[in-house]
Design a protein around this motif. Structure first.
Motif, PDB file in Angstrom:
ATOM      1  N   GLU A1206      55.063 -40.176  74.310  1.00 47.51           N
ATOM      2  CA  GLU A1206      54.388 -39.353  75.300  1.00 47.51           C
ATOM      3  C   GLU A1206      54.515 -39.960  76.700  1.00 47.51           C
ATOM      4  OE1 GLU A1206      50.750 -36.795  73.357  1.00 47.51           O
ATOM      5  OE2 GLU A1206      50.313 -38.856  73.963  1.00 47.51           O
ATOM      6  N   LYS A1207      54.508 -39.062  77.681  1.00 49.93           N
ATOM      7  CA  LYS A1207      54.430 -39.464  79.079  1.00 49.93           C
ATOM      8  C   LYS A1207      53.018 -39.168  79.550  1.00 49.93           C
ATOM      9  CE  LYS A1207      56.108 -38.397  83.713  1.00 49.93           C
ATOM     10  NZ  LYS A1207      56.905 -37.464  84.538  1.00 49.93           N
ATOM     11  N   VAL A1208      52.277 -40.235  79.908  1.00 51.48           N
ATOM     12  CA  VAL A1208      50.861 -40.101  80.231  1.00 51.48           C
ATOM     13  C   VAL A1208      50.624 -40.584  81.650  1.00 51.48           C
ATOM     14  CG1 VAL A1208      48.525 -40.823  79.615  1.00 51.48           C
ATOM     15  CG2 VAL A1208      50.230 -40.446  77.829  1.00 51.48           C
ATOM     16  N   GLY A1209      49.933 -39.770  82.425  1.00 54.63           N
ATOM     17  CA  GLY A1209      49.552 -40.144  83.780  1.00 54.63           C
ATOM     18  C   GLY A1209      48.113 -40.630  83.807  1.00 54.63           C
ATOM     19  N   ILE A1210      47.877 -41.748  84.481  1.00 53.10           N
ATOM     20  CA  ILE A1210      46.529 -42.301  84.654  1.00 53.10           C
ATOM     21  C   ILE A1210      46.128 -42.050  86.095  1.00 53.10           C
ATOM     22  CG2 ILE A1210      45.047 -44.318  84.386  1.00 53.10           C
ATOM     23  CD1 ILE A1210      46.402 -43.573  81.812  1.00 53.10           C
ATOM     24  N   VAL A1211      45.096 -41.222  86.301  1.00 55.98           N
ATOM     25  CA  VAL A1211      44.664 -40.906  87.658  1.00 55.98           C
ATOM     26  C   VAL A1211      43.194 -41.265  87.815  1.00 55.98           C
ATOM     27  CG1 VAL A1211      46.350 -39.045  87.862  1.00 55.98           C
ATOM     28  CG2 VAL A1211      44.034 -38.533  87.093  1.00 55.98           C
ATOM     29  N   GLY A1212      42.785 -41.373  89.047  1.00 56.26           N
ATOM     30  CA  GLY A1212      41.398 -41.711  89.345  1.00 56.26           C
ATOM     31  C   GLY A1212      41.293 -42.236  90.759  1.00 56.26           C
ATOM     32  N   ILE A1367      53.538 -44.842  80.565  1.00 53.56           N
ATOM     33  CA  ILE A1367      52.183 -44.842  81.120  1.00 53.56           C
ATOM     34  C   ILE A1367      52.338 -45.037  82.625  1.00 53.56           C
ATOM     35  CG2 ILE A1367      49.938 -45.980  81.122  1.00 53.56           C
ATOM     36  CD1 ILE A1367      50.526 -46.923  78.281  1.00 53.56           C
ATOM     37  N   ILE A1368      52.006 -43.994  83.393  1.00 47.82           N
ATOM     38  CA  ILE A1368      52.260 -43.992  84.833  1.00 47.82           C
ATOM     39  C   ILE A1368      50.934 -44.048  85.576  1.00 47.82           C
ATOM     40  CG2 ILE A1368      53.298 -42.754  86.754  1.00 47.82           C
ATOM     41  CD1 ILE A1368      55.190 -41.454  84.765  1.00 47.82           C
ATOM     42  N   ILE A1369      50.755 -45.120  86.348  1.00 45.93           N
ATOM     43  CA  ILE A1369      49.595 -45.206  87.243  1.00 45.93           C
ATOM     44  C   ILE A1369      49.924 -44.379  88.478  1.00 45.93           C
ATOM     45  CG2 ILE A1369      48.044 -46.749  88.488  1.00 45.93           C
ATOM     46  CD1 ILE A1369      48.078 -47.185  85.477  1.00 45.93           C
ATOM     47  N   THR A1375      53.831 -36.863  90.821  1.00 46.56           N
ATOM     48  CA  THR A1375      54.632 -37.709  89.931  1.00 46.56           C
ATOM     49  C   THR A1375      54.194 -37.602  88.480  1.00 46.56           C
ATOM     50  OG1 THR A1375      53.212 -39.629  90.308  1.00 46.56           O
ATOM     51  CG2 THR A1375      55.088 -39.339  91.792  1.00 46.56           C
ATOM     52  N   VAL A1376      52.982 -37.080  88.239  1.00 47.37           N
ATOM     53  CA  VAL A1376      52.497 -36.989  86.855  1.00 47.37           C
ATOM     54  C   VAL A1376      52.151 -35.556  86.466  1.00 47.37           C
ATOM     55  CG1 VAL A1376      51.623 -39.342  86.812  1.00 47.37           C
ATOM     56  CG2 VAL A1376      50.135 -37.507  87.601  1.00 47.37           C
ATOM     57  N   ASP A1380      52.882 -35.274  79.702  1.00 45.61           N
ATOM     58  CA  ASP A1380      52.357 -34.668  78.485  1.00 45.61           C
ATOM     59  C   ASP A1380      50.835 -34.708  78.449  1.00 45.61           C
ATOM     60  OD1 ASP A1380      54.966 -34.237  77.308  1.00 45.61           O
ATOM     61  OD2 ASP A1380      55.034 -36.406  77.034  1.00 45.61           O
ATOM     62  N   LYS A1381      50.280 -35.735  79.123  1.00 43.42           N
ATOM     63  CA  LYS A1381      48.834 -35.903  79.051  1.00 43.42           C
ATOM     64  C   LYS A1381      48.364 -36.586  80.336  1.00 43.42           C
ATOM     65  CE  LYS A1381      47.417 -37.141  75.058  1.00 43.42           C
ATOM     66  NZ  LYS A1381      47.181 -37.998  73.856  1.00 43.42           N
ATOM     67  N   ILE A1382      47.202 -36.185  80.788  1.00 49.55           N
ATOM     68  CA  ILE A1382      46.568 -36.800  81.960  1.00 49.55           C
ATOM     69  C   ILE A1382      45.258 -37.449  81.506  1.00 49.55           C
ATOM     70  CG2 ILE A1382      45.483 -36.418  84.202  1.00 49.55           C
ATOM     71  CD1 ILE A1382      48.451 -36.137  84.366  1.00 49.55           C
ATOM     72  N   ILE A1383      45.072 -38.714  81.890  1.00 47.75           N
ATOM     73  CA  ILE A1383      43.811 -39.404  81.626  1.00 47.75           C
ATOM     74  C   ILE A1383      43.136 -39.646  82.970  1.00 47.75           C
ATOM     75  CG2 ILE A1383      42.728 -41.509  80.736  1.00 47.75           C
ATOM     76  CD1 ILE A1383      45.004 -41.751  78.757  1.00 47.75           C
TER      77      ILE A1383
END
Length: 1431
Positions: A1206-1212, A1367-1369, A1375-1376, A1380-1383
């Motif tokens: 999976e390609k997961v974006g970490i946002v916050g 896992i993309i910060i 960019t995200v 596939d998923k956003i956290i």
């Protein structure tokens, strides 16, 4: 007490120069009051009476206070103005200039060159072109030049001295030192001359006493008169000796500080070529080792060059009068040993040069390790780096072992010489029947031989110090003659009135990073013409490595050009500069922004607001008073970039040079920075030159410069460039291969530029390989459609709010935030550990155990045997002389041959054990130093990151440089002297007690006095030595920090501020050094008095025992009492010196017991590479993590699951915990509770090497290590060359690396400075592509790349890592958006987790809220992209 007389440290400003105060590290210490009611006034030395000066009684208040309380730096007196570095630096600089003028007369070729150490404000540009430096072969590297210097200098010691004093063609550091400090040094010569003359009172008086004992008719008053004369002579002798040493040590300290100041000032002027030739490690060694060797190791004993021969000549004259022609036999032996000593000196000089070169290499490698420790840990490269450092250490130890062995042999030769001379002289004398060997003759001669022993014993140390001093002076000379930047040109002749509005311009010509490139015609910039008018906003655009930063560097005078003075690039007025790689200093946030400027509350608040720093104050524990760690360790990349921009904006300058300040921040923050700071009211009406990859803001620029491969291909306004289709070329021109010259490039690549252009889309192809890339990109299933790409581009212009946005606060509340009270939480850097009191016995035990029981026992045995045989030699001489006197009456027991044979045999036995003792101790000490270095390196490299976050690099480097030097050389020599003195002293006391038992009655009170004096002295001097070590670290840390930001310092014209800070820190280090030397003199006088009492009593008892004691035994007793007197103070000084060196052992052992990370390897649980990870599944289960126990958790019960692939974006928002999540995954910080599973394996149960080597990360800060391109990509040599080239091709760097002359073996300079920031990021990407692990973590890895290169990289990542877990910060939502998923993280918790489309379909979701904050148009495009990505 008057307030103005209290201990306030001041620095004397130079001519018309305003004093700059220290930053947060030092300024607060200067204003602290001593505790209790105790307060020292200014140094009383120069205002005290003459008696107090010669007896050093002015030190009594300091010693009394030190005996009751552990001394602190604030308890010490301030330095006299003549001892302050400002004055010493000025004296050396003036002398250096005169030395240049003197050499210039002998070398007409240097007429246009200069050796200015610092001429920042007054020196015209023409005289700053180049320091005096002989031309060398253009094809020779700095290392080859250094080797040639070493090879050509392998001459005899006589040639060395000849070269040293011969008028050189180059300016000589030795001559400059002599001109600056020679007169003060020569003033000590009369004191030494008087002392040398008084030394011969002992032999004369001894001869008189022994003659008195033999002559029954002599009156008792004659004997008492001799005793009184001996007492007065020895007491006076001590006063002259201690005054002499005080003067010499003070001059040595002046020399050390003057040289250190010169090295620091020169480091501010070095150009790129010199920076590559003189590494950080070498420059640190120049100050920490070389300056110390010349100043404090050589100068105190340099008068022995004439004093030693003088003592030898006078001794030989007296010997001739005592033993006649036989003295010439001893002289012949000494002359015969001179060639051997010269050969040994030549060999030691060559070894010393090799040792210093290898020491530089090791210290540089350690410094590089410390600077890149985070990346080393993330990539599990500890073993590779450690192996590299240990290999360099082994080479250093090889040179050190050879040097120490030759030192021991040289010392043996000198120590054995007096014994051998005595044996030869007495043997020859016995052949002359006309001369009777009486006790008076024998022991007068023996006393003279003992006087002869001192210069001969000290000569090996003097020669060693002189060799080291010559090598060090040439190293410093080589450094001071390095090429330097030509400096920024401010004035331009104005031929027309309108040129008054031109504030910056480049007028063609070629620009190079160094003179070697200039000789080889490898231009970085070619024929660039442009002008910047007052108030304009000029933008510079271009692809990665096209030369954008080089243009700013050329304007700032950092590059070499081939233009005449009237056509040089120039900038008028005051300049502010924001570098591409943000540079922050280890002070508070406010001090980083003010940067020496006065505090203006309104402008300061406006700067914080415009640079989007106000929200960050909420997160900082003490607001803007929070300390920033070294290299901004406690800041994100965006925060560092904004602070660097704020520093430039706060300064009221004429021209603002901003090198890509928007690349490290979010789009919304970039817009705020541009609208409110760069193009806002803060810099309204100012001239701004902006390097950027953001096309959003180009329409607001007054002029745009389009740069391609070092050439200006077009310039004009945005609309004109669009019409001419020029603006698009900077994005894709060579972007596919990034083949343009790098910043500070070592080699120039081939020029490639063809292809069709598309004007509006800003995407055009200029390289034949680009079409191939597009074909591969289009075949990827995860790549957006062309319409999606267009949306992404337009989205860059419409984003208005970022992920890191916070609620707007009122100005009043923000001002209150600025005034947060400073507390312990504001301080990041921990104070250096300091031990008080006596060095613990356990430290000595640890050192002796490191030496080895075998070596230690054998050293004690051989030392005891050597001293026993030495006593036997003198006792045998006593028996021989008594028997010789008896032979006159016909009662001789043995023949002369019998006495001579045994005398020589005993002397040879003594010599063998002396040599054995020295060799054994040297090898044992070296073994201990090697073991402790290995232990310290192992623990430091395995220490947790929180240790490096709170410990300055300079402090750690001090352990590996200065403290390790003490273990390698100083401590074995000091301890050897202690053993030698102890054996001599014990032997002397035993002999004296044996001959005159009544002396025991005097020894008991004298021993008590000796103990009282030594204890009183040791408590103070011990703390002074510790303060000396502790105050050295901030000085070295400041020096290293300055080197990292030298281009920024030069741009701001802040050299004077940093110079004054450095000088103040050096003076803080000089205070304990100077007062420790004075304490040694205080001790020396008082111990000499104790020794005088012992000699006086021994001579008095012998005189009173006339008729009851053999004259031979009386002579033996007085001789050894005289020997004890000289040995007593030397023993205490060496004991103190040993304890000082044991502080280094203490400090290294402390670092050898640092807290370590978890197990590096767990063989029983570590899975094999092919077994784990196979899927890339990552599961967080109730993860709680806090950085320190006293801090709030950064992650609060996080739980989520990421499926393999999976390609997961970490946002916050800022502070949400995005970076903390990454640190937890790599176990850079251990979890407080919970667990993390990777493919069903709990990562806390496996070794760190296994974990970190199976996960890859691409960080925002690209770090390269000194070495080659190949070693940076594949340090363990795990991959073949084909695989490396494949990774470079995937990172779009293959064609550029191929264009370099050495390809993969191209040298990478310190920090990768010979590559642009974008190219460094691409090399880091290639490193990750090469490993291609199953799990990849990305943290804004292409921030420094232009837009087209960024797109190509993103396509490459999606294609090459399509089977990997990504896992993309995220710093930019675009960019995200196809993930596939956003956290979504908030306050350390997961608030949402789902696909982008699902989250966006819920208008109440946090992610939907973040997207809506971008504005209607941008939100619409993002939602559309989310839909397209799913399809």
């Amino acid at each position: 007490m008057s307030e103005d007389r209290k201990n306030k440290y001041t620095v004397v400003p130079q001519q018309d120069e305003e004093l700059e105060v220290l930053g947060s590290q030092g300024s607060h210490l200067l204003d602290q009051e001593p505790e209790e009611a105790y307060c020292l006034f200014e140094n009383p030395e120069f205002s005290s009476s003459w008696f107090s000066k010669i007896t050093f009684s002015w030190l009594n208040p300091l010693l009394r206070y030190g005996a009751r309380n552990p001394l602190e730096e604030k308890d010490l007196w301030g330095l006299h103005s003549s001892d302050q570095t400002v004055q010493l630096s000025k004296a050396f600089e003036e002398s250096w200039k005169k030395e240049y003028v003197r050499c210039r007369r002998t070398d007409d070729s240097s007429q246009e060159q200069s050796v200015e150490l610092e001429s920042f404000d007054t020196q015209p540009l023409e005289s700053q072109q180049e320091p005096f430096l002989e031309e060398t072969d253009s094809n020779s590297s700095p290392v080859e030049e250094e080797r040639s210097v070493v090879q050509t200098s392998r001459k005899s010691f006589r040639s060395v001295l000849g070269d040293f004093f011969r008028s050189p063609k180059q300016p000589s550091v030795a001559f400059a030192i002599g001109r600056a400090f020679g007169w003060a040094f020569l003033k000590a010569a009369p004191l030494k001359f008087v002392y040398d003359c008084l030394q011969f009172v002992g032999p004369v008086v001894l001869n008189g006493i022994l003659v008195y004992l033999k002559d029954p008719s002599e009156s008792l008053m004659v004997g008492l008169g001799y005793c009184l004369l001996l007492t007065i002579g020895m007491s006076t002798q001590s006063l002259f000796l201690q005054s002499y040493f005080m003067r010499c040590y003070r001059v040595g300290l002046h020399v050390r500080n003057g040289i250190s100041a010169a090295v620091f000032q020169k480091s501010l002027r070095l150009d790129a070529e010199a920076r590559n030739a003189s590494t950080v490690g070498e420059m640190v060694n120049l100050i920490a080792v070389d300056a110390q060797r010349i100043g404090l190791s050589l100068f105190p004993y340099l008068h022995l060059l004439w004093s030693g021969p003088f003592q030898i000549v006078v001794s030989m004259i007296f010997l001739y009068k005592v033993i006649g022609i036989a003295s010439f036999a001893g002289l012949a032996l000494m002359l015969a040993l001179i060639p051997l000593n010269l050969v040994l000196a030549r060999i030691m000089r060559r070894l010393s040069q090799s040792l210093m070169k290898r020491k530089d290499d090791r210290v540089r490698a350690v410094n590089e390790m410390l600077l890149g420790i985070r990346q080393i840990k993330l990539f599990a490269w500890e073993e590779s780096i450690k192996k590299h450092i240990l290999a360099l250490r082994e080479l250093e130890v090889q040179s050190l072992r050879k040097l120490m062995i030759y030192n021991a042999v040289s010392g043996f030769v000198w120590q054995f010489t007096p014994v051998a001379v005595a044996a030869v002289s007495f043997s020859v004398m016995s052949l002359d029947s006309r001369i009777e060997l009486t006790p008076a003759r024998a022991f007068s001669a023996l006393t003279l031989f003992n006087i002869l022993r001192f210069p001969l014993n000290v000569f090996p140390d003097l020669i060693s110090s002189l060799i080291d001093g010559i090598v060090s002076s040439r190293r410093i000379q080589h450094f001071l003659l390095q090429t330097q930047v030509q400096g920024r040109k401010e004035d331009q002749e104005e031929n027309e009135e309108e040129e008054e509005e031109i504030v910056a311009a480049m007028n063609g010509g070629n620009f190079y990073w160094n003179r070697q490139d200039k000789r080889k015609r490898r231009a970085i910039l070619q024929d660039i013409h442009f002008q910047v008018r007052r108030g304009q906003l000029v933008a510079i655009v271009g692809s990665v490595g096209s030369g954008k930063t080089s243009i700013l560097s050329a304007l700032l005078g950092e590059m070499v050009d081939d233009l005449p003075p009237e056509r040089k690039a120039f900038v008028k007025g005051k300049v502010a500069y924001s570098p591409q790689i943000p540079w922050v200093i280890n002070q508070t946030l406010r001090e980083n922004i003010l940067f020496g400027e006065e505090y203006n509350e309104e402008r300061y608040y406006q700067t914080l607001e415009s640079c989007a720093l106000l929200p960050d104050l909420d997160m900082l524990p003490a607001g803007d008073k929070t300390e920033i760690g070294e290299k901004g360790i406690n800041l994100s990349g965006g925060q560092k970039a904004r602070i660097a921009l704020a520093r430039a904006c706060y300064r009221d300058s004429d021209v603002y040079m901003l090198d890509d300040p928007l690349s490290a921040v979010d789009t919304h923050v970039a817009k705020q920075l541009f609208d409110m700071a760069i193009d806002g009211p803060l810099l309204k009406g100012k001239t701004r030159i902006l390097v950027t990859h953001h096309i959003d803001f180009l329409s607001k620029a007054d002029n745009i410069l389009v740069v391609h491969q070092g050439k200006l291909v077009d310039q004009g306004k945005f609309d004109d460039l669009i019409t001419r289709a020029s603006i698009g070329s900077f994005f894709q021109s060579s972007a596919a291969q990034s083949s343009s010259p790098p910043r500070k490039a070592l080699n120039e690549p081939h020029l490639v530029s063809t292809g069709e252009q598309t004007a509006i889309s800003l995407e055009q192809t200029s390289h034949p390989c680009a079409n191939g890339y597009n074909e591969r990109v289009n075949s990827s299933t995860v790549v957006p459609t062309s319409s999606s790409e267009s949306d992404l581009e337009s989205l860059e212009q419409e984003e208005t709010t970022s992920v890191d946005d916070t609620k707007q606060q009122t100005k009043e509340s923000q001002l209150q935030q600025l005034e947060k009270p400073q507390n312990d939480k504001a301080k990041l850097t921990i104070d250096e550990e300091r031990f008080t009191g006596r060095v613990k016995f356990s430290i000595y035990i640890a050192y002796f155990m490191a030496v080895g029981v075998f070596f230690f026992t054998l050293t004690i045995f051989s030392g005891t045997c050597a001293q026993g045989l030495r006593i036997a030699v003198d006792a045998w001489l006593s028996a021989w002389s008594d028997d010789s006197a008896s032979s006159r009456s016909g009662s001789a027991a043995h023949s002369t041959l019998y006495y001579v044979t045994i005398y020589i045999a005993l002397a040879l036995g003594n010599a063998v054990f002396i040599l054995l003792r020295q060799l054994i101790w040297i090898l044992g000490g070296l073994s201990a130093a090697q073991g402790m270095h290995l232990r310290m390196l192992n623990t430091v490299i395995r220490a947790p990151m929180r240790f490096f976050d709170a410990t300055p690099v300079g402090r750690i480097l001090n352990r590996f440089a200065k403290d390790q030097e003490a273990l390698d050389r100083s401590l074995p020599q000091s301890m050897s002297s202690v053993f030698n003195s102890l054996f001599t002293m014990i032997g002397g006391i035993l002999v004296t007690m044996f001959v005159t038992p009544l002396i025991v009655l005097v020894l008991i009170p004298l021993g008590w006095i000796y103990r009282l004096i030594s204890t009183f002295y040791l408590q103070t001097n011990r703390e002074l030595k510790r303060l000396e070590s502790i105050t050295r670290s901030p000085f070295l840390a400041h020096f290293g920090e300055t080197l990292n930001g030298v281009s920024c310092i030069r741009a701001f014209d802040a050299q004077s501020m940093f110079r004054n800070q450095n000088f103040a820190l050096l003076d803080k280090n000089s205070k304990p050094t100077l007062y420790s030397v004075a304490c040694n003199r205080w001790l020396g006088i008082r111990l000499d008095i104790v020794g005088v009492c012992l000699v006086s009593v021994a001579s008095l008892l012998a005189t009173l025992a006339k008729g009851h004691i053999d004259s031979g035994l009386a002579g033996l007793s007085i001789t050894y009492a005289l020997q004890v007197t000289g040995t007593l103070s030397w023993f205490i000084r060496m004991s103190t010196d040993t304890e000082t060196q044991m502080n280094s052992v203490e400090r290294i052992l402390y670092y050898g017991n640092l807290e370590s990370e978890s197990a590096y390897d767990v063989p029983e649980r570590d899975p094999r590479p092919e077994q784990w990870p196979t899927k890339g599944c990552v599961v967080f289960e109730n993860v709680v993590m806090q950085y320190r126990p006293e801090m709030e958790p950064a992650l609060r019960g996080i739980s989520f699951c990421i499926r393999g692939g999976e390609k997961v974006g970490i946002v916050g928002r800022t502070g949400a915990g995005k970076s903390s999540l990454t640190l937890a995954l790599f176990r850079m910080v251990e979890l407080t509770s919970g667990r993390i599973l990777v493919d069903d394996i709990d990562i806390s149960q496996i070794g760190l090497r296994t974990l970190r080597s199976r996960i890859s990360i691409i960080t925002q800060d690209p770090i390269l290590f000194t070495g080659t391109v190949r070693s940076n990509l594949d340090p363990f040599q795990d991959f073949d060359e084909h695989r490396i080239w494949q990774a470079l091709a995937q990172a779009h760097l293959k064609h550029y690396i191929e264009s370099l002359p050495f390809g993969l073996d191209t040298i990478v300079a310190d920090g990768g400075e010979n590559f642009s920031a974008g190219q460094r990021q691409l090399l880091c990407l290639a490193r990750c592509l090469l490993r291609k692990t199953k799990i990849i973590v990305m943290d804004e890895a292409t921030a420094a790349c232009d837009m087209q290169t960024d797109e190509l990289i993103q396509h490459t990542i999606r294609r090459e890592f399509r089977d990997c877990t990504l896992i993309i910060i995220a710093h930019r939502l675009k960019t995200v958006i196809d993930a596939d998923k956003i956290i979504v993280l908030q306050n350390g918790k997961v608030v949402e987790m789902d696909s982008p489309r699902t989250l966006l379909s819920d208008p109440t979701s946090e992610f939907s809220s973040l997207v809506d904050q971008l504005g209607p148009s941008a939100a619409k495009k993002l939602r559309k992209l989310a839909q397209v990505a799913i399809v």
